[in-house]
Design a protein around this motif. Structure first.
Motif, short mmCIF file in Angstrom:
data_model
loop_
_atom_site.label_atom_id
_atom_site.label_comp_id
_atom_site.label_asym_id
_atom_site.label_seq_id
_atom_site.Cartn_x
_atom_site.Cartn_y
_atom_site.Cartn_z
N GLY A 195 0.08 6.41 2.17
CA GLY A 195 1.56 6.02 2.71
C GLY A 195 1.88 4.62 2.78
N LEU A 196 0.93 3.79 2.75
CA LEU A 196 1.24 2.15 2.58
C LEU A 196 1.51 1.96 1.03
CD1 LEU A 196 -1.36 0.69 5.42
CD2 LEU A 196 1.40 0.92 5.45
N ILE A 197 0.82 2.55 0.29
CA ILE A 197 1.05 2.33 -1.19
C ILE A 197 2.54 2.55 -1.63
CG2 ILE A 197 0.19 2.98 -3.32
CD1 ILE A 197 -2.66 3.13 -2.47
N VAL A 198 2.80 4.03 -1.12
CA VAL A 198 4.03 4.31 -1.25
C VAL A 198 5.21 3.54 -0.74
CG1 VAL A 198 5.50 6.42 -0.95
CG2 VAL A 198 3.35 6.98 -1.41
N ALA A 199 5.04 3.22 0.39
CA ALA A 199 5.97 2.40 1.11
C ALA A 199 6.06 1.00 0.40
CB ALA A 199 5.68 2.12 2.54
N GLY A 200 5.02 0.38 0.15
CA GLY A 200 4.97 -0.88 -0.62
C GLY A 200 5.72 -0.79 -2.00
N SER A 201 5.22 0.26 -2.61
CA SER A 201 5.86 0.13 -3.85
C SER A 201 7.58 0.54 -3.96
CB SER A 201 5.47 1.58 -4.70
OG SER A 201 3.93 1.57 -4.94
N VAL A 202 7.82 1.02 -2.81
CA VAL A 202 9.38 1.23 -2.65
C VAL A 202 10.01 -0.17 -2.32
CG1 VAL A 202 11.09 2.32 -1.12
CG2 VAL A 202 9.27 3.65 -2.03
N VAL A 203 9.52 -0.63 -1.38
CA VAL A 203 9.80 -2.05 -1.13
C VAL A 203 9.72 -2.85 -2.20
CG1 VAL A 203 9.33 -3.98 0.39
CG2 VAL A 203 9.26 -2.05 1.39
#
Length: 139
Positions: A128-136
């Motif tokens: 989930g953090l990878i997804v959030a970081g990629s989006v940011v």
């Protein structure tokens, strides 16, 4: 230390270098041609290592299933590289590379669904953090 960890870390370093070298290398070249050139270099390197280490002795014993899935993996890799190089040609590394790394979260999800791997809360949180970081990073 887990025996796979140094190789995983080196993989990350080489993947980062791939993005930088590719961005510079495709400046005046079609991205598909750049991918083809890169693939030839990888082909020579990989076969050289396999032959040098004697790994080719295992070729006759490989099953049809192994050939099928390695072939499918190769097709997926080729498609990934073609898309990655096109994205690098059109966009900045700082936005393309994080989106490409969504593959980590996708691989975790696919491993749970298709390979029956367990999903701990830490793994789910990390994905989930990878997804959030990629989006940011991509915005």
């Amino acid at each position: 230390m887990a025996p796979w960890l140094p190789f995983a870390l080196l993989s990350a370093v080489f993947a980062a270098l791939t993005a930088i070298f590719a961005k510079v290398g495709i400046k005046d070249v079609d991205s598909d041609l750049a991918t083809a050139i890169r693939t030839v270099v990888i082909l020579i390197l990989a076969w050289g290592i396999a032959i040098g280490r004697g790994a080719t002795a295992g070729l006759p014993g490989m099953s049809g299933r192994t050939w099928l899935f390695l072939g499918l993996s190769g097709l997926a890799t080729g498609a990934s590289w073609l898309c990655y190089f096109r994205a690098l040609k059109l966009g900045p590394v700082s936005k393309v590379a994080p989106i490409d790394k969504l593959s980590v979260a996708l691989a975790i999800g696919l491993a749970v669904v298709f390979l029956g791997e367990s999903l701990s809360w830490r793994t789910a949180l990390g994905a989930g953090l990878i997804v959030a970081g990629s989006v940011v990073l991509a915005l």
